[in-house]
Design a protein around this motif. Structure first.
Motif, mmCIF file in Angstrom:
data_model
loop_
_atom_site.group_PDB
_atom_site.id
_atom_site.type_symbol
_atom_site.label_atom_id
_atom_site.label_comp_id
_atom_site.label_asym_id
_atom_site.label_seq_id
_atom_site.Cartn_x
_atom_site.Cartn_y
_atom_site.Cartn_z
ATOM 1 N N VAL A 196 85.077 56.300 -6.913
ATOM 2 C CA VAL A 196 84.838 55.092 -6.122
ATOM 3 C C VAL A 196 85.418 53.873 -6.833
ATOM 4 C CG1 VAL A 196 83.061 53.561 -5.206
ATOM 5 C CG2 VAL A 196 82.846 55.997 -4.921
ATOM 6 N N TRP A 197 85.305 53.839 -8.160
ATOM 7 C CA TRP A 197 85.912 52.701 -8.876
ATOM 8 C C TRP A 197 87.412 52.667 -8.658
ATOM 9 C CZ3 TRP A 197 82.705 49.222 -9.432
ATOM 10 C CH2 TRP A 197 81.431 49.404 -9.987
ATOM 11 N N TRP A 198 88.057 53.830 -8.693
ATOM 12 C CA TRP A 198 89.504 53.843 -8.444
ATOM 13 C C TRP A 198 89.807 53.434 -7.010
ATOM 14 C CZ3 TRP A 198 93.125 53.527 -11.856
ATOM 15 C CH2 TRP A 198 92.897 54.035 -13.140
ATOM 16 N N LEU A 199 88.947 53.884 -6.092
ATOM 17 C CA LEU A 199 89.142 53.498 -4.694
ATOM 18 C C LEU A 199 89.071 51.981 -4.560
ATOM 19 C CD1 LEU A 199 89.266 54.333 -1.641
ATOM 20 C CD2 LEU A 199 86.794 54.171 -1.664
ATOM 21 N N ILE A 200 88.069 51.398 -5.211
ATOM 22 C CA ILE A 200 87.907 49.952 -5.114
ATOM 23 C C ILE A 200 89.114 49.250 -5.744
ATOM 24 C CG2 ILE A 200 86.523 48.012 -5.944
ATOM 25 C CD1 ILE A 200 84.054 49.739 -5.495
ATOM 26 N N ALA A 201 89.593 49.780 -6.870
ATOM 27 C CA ALA A 201 90.772 49.166 -7.500
ATOM 28 C C ALA A 201 91.952 49.188 -6.541
ATOM 29 C CB ALA A 201 91.120 49.901 -8.794
ATOM 30 N N SER A 202 92.129 50.312 -5.829
ATOM 31 C CA SER A 202 93.283 50.366 -4.928
ATOM 32 C C SER A 202 93.065 49.475 -3.717
ATOM 33 C CB SER A 202 93.574 51.813 -4.520
ATOM 34 O OG SER A 202 92.511 52.338 -3.778
ATOM 35 N N GLU A 203 91.799 49.262 -3.340
ATOM 36 C CA GLU A 203 91.539 48.342 -2.225
ATOM 37 C C GLU A 203 91.767 46.891 -2.650
ATOM 38 O OE1 GLU A 203 90.682 48.953 0.856
ATOM 39 O OE2 GLU A 203 89.438 50.745 1.017
ATOM 40 N N ILE A 204 91.481 46.599 -3.920
ATOM 41 C CA ILE A 204 91.693 45.234 -4.401
ATOM 42 C C ILE A 204 93.150 44.838 -4.188
ATOM 43 C CG2 ILE A 204 91.857 43.806 -6.490
ATOM 44 C CD1 ILE A 204 89.335 45.128 -7.494
ATOM 45 N N VAL A 205 94.071 45.766 -4.488
ATOM 46 C CA VAL A 205 95.474 45.380 -4.346
ATOM 47 C C VAL A 205 95.896 45.301 -2.886
ATOM 48 C CG1 VAL A 205 96.283 46.019 -6.635
ATOM 49 C CG2 VAL A 205 96.189 47.749 -4.865
ATOM 50 N N ILE A 206 95.238 46.074 -2.014
ATOM 51 C CA ILE A 206 95.586 45.956 -0.595
ATOM 52 C C ILE A 206 95.184 44.569 -0.088
ATOM 53 C CG2 ILE A 206 95.142 46.823 1.723
ATOM 54 C CD1 ILE A 206 94.781 49.580 0.542
ATOM 55 N N PHE A 207 93.899 44.212 -0.300
ATOM 56 C CA PHE A 207 93.457 42.895 0.147
ATOM 57 C C PHE A 207 94.149 41.799 -0.652
ATOM 58 C CE2 PHE A 207 89.946 45.272 2.048
ATOM 59 C CZ PHE A 207 89.916 44.673 3.284
ATOM 60 N N GLY A 208 94.404 42.058 -1.927
ATOM 61 C CA GLY A 208 95.076 41.063 -2.758
ATOM 62 C C GLY A 208 96.444 40.715 -2.207
ATOM 63 N N GLY A 209 97.202 41.727 -1.790
ATOM 64 C CA GLY A 209 98.530 41.471 -1.237
ATOM 65 C C GLY A 209 98.450 40.625 0.016
ATOM 66 N N LEU A 210 97.481 40.955 0.868
ATOM 67 C CA LEU A 210 97.367 40.229 2.133
ATOM 68 C C LEU A 210 96.896 38.791 1.895
ATOM 69 C CD1 LEU A 210 97.662 40.557 5.139
ATOM 70 C CD2 LEU A 210 95.303 41.291 5.265
ATOM 71 N N LEU A 211 95.846 38.651 1.088
ATOM 72 C CA LEU A 211 95.318 37.306 0.863
ATOM 73 C C LEU A 211 96.290 36.467 0.053
ATOM 74 C CD1 LEU A 211 91.526 37.962 0.302
ATOM 75 C CD2 LEU A 211 92.777 37.404 2.365
ATOM 76 N N GLY A 212 96.986 37.103 -0.900
ATOM 77 C CA GLY A 212 98.005 36.376 -1.658
ATOM 78 C C GLY A 212 99.070 35.826 -0.726
#
Lengths: 189, 140, 577
Positions: A20-36
């Protein structure tokens, strides 16, 4: 029965939780790319401030309240699961799912109103980002609710109680994304 | 999970409710911020408070303070990569003028949109007036 | 530690996949054994054969469009005349397929699935059903991509980088359905590899055999894990970008449309922020496979095990800092071009270091030139050529001339072919005895090797020369470019294309050798190469559950070859001291 591999824990973190931690890390970059991408445009285009003034802060605030509260019930479900109280975990998980449902309902009224006024996804770049980011987040809300429903029945049967924490972690992450979406889309005008 | 149970000793439901109350108070502050009408206060209450809220949720609800250190580093690394992405990309997207280059299209869009917003009926959009975008689109 | 239940005593469900420890003595239906299996070895085979089929499709595409380039206007045997639109679709999908549906599934998913549990001494991946889901999504993505060729308008032709506005607007691309299906296929493929990657990383972190420390893992496992992490960390922005591009294509938003406030540069950044680490995502597993083979066939300890791991980690981190070198002439801020030139040149240091370590491993070893060893050595040599030519392109000044010429094309084929072809063949020939329990023919393996490597150089050296002469990429026919349509350059094109025919023809030898050996080859022993790592302590092929009876314990690192205190020149990891 699970493979032996699943039961090993060389790191000391249970396997499911590590995933789950790895899942969250990969989600951070998905939302990070969009919000960035959104923030770049927001800062480069002063007119976004004018567009953003039409978002409904009250609806956003209600949803923030709903998600924060559902995070509380999610962590209470985790607490109950730790006490091996599957019945109680089941109850709290369904409070959380109710929060997810409320969130989606508020959102749909909000969007309905906005689309009626002509602020559709193609209206301009701000609204495109608005629907894209909130929509992607909304999908995560729905996915989280479905997973919590599955886990809740297992928990009530006293099985796989550790999954209550895992789905809770995911839910807190969904909450975290909204904590940043709220000021980005509603407050900063 | 014996180790976890020991660690969670002070994490009672009452503790979680306390955190929740703090989060709601912070939400109140972030809503009150824009009412003052000073831009830097708004930004501070909006994003400063978002960071504080995120910290509280991550620490107390996700129990990152009890988790192994490298999980925190892992998540922070993912966030750091996003700052990297932002740093490498924003000079081209956020700026519309640079050394030896100009983003004519973006400048034109800003001008057009600002113009359109200025022609918007004051305080009107919330009461069913034509949204700015629709007006703008008609000029094309 | 829990032992697997003894076989033949308990009935089990065929659908839950929880039947480890059984020796497959019971009857399994075809579907549950080959299609819906959760066994990591079967899923690895599924990935490998899907990858091989996609490689044949990608190979057929290159056959068609290279024929058009060498003999413009000819009717390609087996294809027909290549129109300009079809040419674009062929080159686009050749690139997409070879990277996303050949290199990724074979190097990462197939070898990762096969080797990680075996080399770490586990009975399976930590999430077997998630593993199966990952393959199913991958298969779906492959089907969607193939279908995109047969929809009205044909396959997407806007290059594998899918730059808007060409990819975003149907009136430019003329493939309203093809471009959307292409995008959906790529996005699905990303999801499959995200799921698979989480599985790989979690397995390697948590499920190592008792006694195996982090730095007792074989290098190939490290490489696959680092590659999975790089993939996970870099693909996020592109997934967001894919959603935005999908909206641009189908909803009418303007994320990448400068006329309405969007910015096409944003897509380039989103794409290359993923696209450059992606190069290392496929490179590192190939480096790992090479490391295993070089040590086994030179009977030497890895020269500097930790240095290889550290350089791989360093390369991985640095690979996030170089992406805009793909965009030097697309209008990025010139100050950023300076930064990215410097980081790009820096990244050659760790890779060069890794290659030096490999050469140092060979030094003084007793080298056997078996087929896998030949592939591994050729990987090192050919990849170096690819890396060195990259320096010309990394310098933003030189890139102004070289950009978008065949020099770029030859450069990245000199990196990708060693990775995806030479590295893959090294891996397949090395682990074939474990996978199928039989040996491949060494003689025919060597014939295939020389028949692949020599034509490979003859294809791409002419393309370097064409690129230096100014020949641009993605041009359907050079007849309209008087300075490029000269016979001297056309002869080079013909040489490259004819070499390609030779290379493709030699792949038939591989396929025959592969399938003949899989069924009729000489029986392989447990450990035909006298190797140390744990997969060679399991039966060939390993049964369901991998290590029936006792799961292995680990006592030492993976590369203890020719230890002075021992009679045997190898020292298996699971042998008590």
């Amino acid at each position: 029965m699970k493979p032996i591999a699943t039961t090993r824990s060389a790191t000391g973190i249970p396997t499911g939780k590590l995933a789950v931690w790895w899942l969250i890390a990969s989600e951070i970059v998905i939302f990070g790319g969009l919000l960035g991408s959104y923030i770049m445009h927001r800062l480069g285009h002063p007119e976004f401030g004018g567009y953003a003034s039409h978002t409904n802060t009250v609806a956003g605030a209600i949803n923030t309240f709903v998600l924060l509260t559902s995070s509380l019930t999610a962590v209470l479900a985790h607490h109950a699961a730790e006490q091996k109280d599957g019945e109680k975990a089941f109850k709290y998980l369904w409070f959380t799912i109710a929060g997810a449902a409320t969130f989606v309902i508020v959102k749909s009224f909000e969007w309905h109103h906005e689309i009626e006024q002509g602020y559709t996804v193609t209206a301009n770049m701000f609204w495109s980002f608005y629907y894209c980011a909130a929509g992607l987040h909304g999908l995560h809300v729905i996915a989280g609710a479905i997973m919590m429903a599955i886990v809740s029945f297992r928990a009530r049967a006293g099985k796989e109680l550790q999954q209550v924490e895992l789905v809770g972690l995911y839910w807190h992450f969904v909450d975290l994304v909204w904590i940043f979406l709220f000021p980005l889309l509603y407050i900063a005008k | 999970m014996s180790e976890a149970a020991a660690d969670h000793g002070h994490h009672t439901p009452a503790f979680y409710v306390k955190i929740w109350v703090i989060l709601l108070m912070l939400l109140g502050v972030s809503l009150a911020g824009p009412e003052i009408g000073i831009q830097w206060v708004t930004l501070l209450t909006a994003f400063g408070i978002a960071v504080v809220k995120a910290y509280l949720v991550a620490k107390n609800f996700m129990h990152l303070n009890l988790e192994r250190r490298y999980v925190v580093y892992l998540l922070l690394t993912a966030v750091a990569f996003m700052f990297l992405f932002y740093a490498g990309t924003s000079p081209d997207i956020m700026n519309h003028v640079g050394r030896n280059w100009t983003n004519v299209a973006a400048q034109a869009e800003v001008e057009r949109a600002t113009e359109a917003l200025n022609h918007e009926v004051p305080h009107g959009a919330d009461h069913g007036a034509e949204p700015a975008s629709a007006e703008g689109a008609e000029h094309h | 530690m829990a032992q697997p239940e003894t076989p033949e005593t308990e009935p089990h469900s065929e659908h839950t996949g929880d039947d480890h420890g059984h020796d497959d003595h019971h009857e399994q239906s075809f579907v549950s054994k080959y299609i819906l299996s959760t066994d990591h070895k079967m899923i690895a085979m599924q990935y490998m054969f899907t990858g091989m089929i996609m490689a044949l499709i990608g190979g057929f595409m290159v056959y068609a469009f290279r024929t058009q380039l060498a003999y413009p206007g000819i009717s390609v045997p087996g294809y027909g005349t290549v129109s300009a639109g079809e040419y674009n679709a062929l080159v686009t999908n050749h690139g997409t397929i070879m990277i996303f549906w050949v290199a990724m599934p074979v190097l990462i998913a197939a070898f990762g699935n096969y080797l990680i549990p075996l080399m770490l001494g586990c009975d399976d991946m930590v999430f077997p059903r998630l593993n199966r889901l990952s393959y199913q999504i991958f298969l779906l993505s492959a089907i969607v991509l193939v279908v995109s060729f047969f929809v009205p308008g044909g396959g997407f032709g806007g290059a594998w980088t899918a730059y808007p506005p060409l990819s975003a607007k149907a009136e430019y691309s003329l493939t309203p359905l093809g471009s959307t299906l292409w995008l959906v296929a790529v996005a699905l493929e990303f999801v499959a590899f995200l799921i698979g990657g989480i599985n790989f990383v979690t397995t390697a972190m948590n499920s190592r055999a008792p006694g195996m420390k982090m730095f007792d893992m074989p290098i190939v496992i490290w490489m696959i894990v680092i590659a999975s992490i790089l993939f996970m960390a870099s693909v996020g922005p592109l997934i967001a970008g894919a959603v935005m591009l999908f909206f641009d294509q189908n909803v009418g938003t303007a994320f990448f449309d400068p006329d309405r406030g969007g910015d096409p540069m944003l897509w380039q950044h989103l794409f290359w922020f993923f696209g450059h680490p992606e190069v290392y995502v496929v490179l590192l597993p190939a480096c790992g496979i090479t490391a295993e083979i070089l040590t086994v066939f030179s009977r030497k300890k890895m020269f500097a095990y930790k240095t290889v791991i550290n350089t791989a980690l360093g390369t991985g981190i640095l690979s996030f800092f170089v992406w805009a070198h793909h965009q030097f002439i697309s209008g990025i801020d010139p100050r950023m071009a300076n930064v990215f030139t410097i980081t790009t040149v820096i990244i050659s240091i760790p890779i060069a270091e890794m290659m030096f370590v490999y050469v140092a491993t060979l030094y003084g070893g007793s080298i056997t030139f078996s087929t896998p060893m030949l592939w591994a050595l050729s990987f090192v040599v050919e990849f170096l050529l690819g890396g060195v030519t990259g320096l010309f392109l990394g310098a933003s000044g030189a890139d102004i001339y070289f950009h978008d010429t065949y020099f770029v094309l030859a450069h990245f084929h000199y990196t990708f072919v060693p990775i995806a072809i030479l590295g893959t063949f090294a891996g397949i020939t090395f682990w074939f005895p474990k996978m199928f329990g039989r040996m491949m023919s060494d003689k025919w393996g060597k014939i295939h090797f020389w028949g692949t490597v020599i034509p490979f150089n003859l294809i791409f050296i002419p393309l370097f020369m064409l690129g230096a002469a100014g020949q641009h990429r993605r041009i359907y026919s050079y007849e309209n470019f008087p300075e490029l349509a000269v016979p001297a350059l056309q002869d080079l094109r013909i040489l490259a294309t004819n070499s390609l025919y030779v290379m493709l023809a030699f792949q038939v030898i591989f396929l025959i050798n592969f399938f003949y050996s899989a069924f009729k080859g000489k029986k392989a022993s447990k450990n035909p190469w006298d190797s140390n790592t744990l997969e060679w302590t399991a039966a060939s092929p390993p049964p369901h559950g991998n290590f029936p009876g006792a799961m292995p314990n680990v006592y030492r690192g993976p590369y203890e070859y020719s230890h002075p205190d021992r009679e045997d020149d190898f020292w298996p990891q699971d042998e008590p001291a």
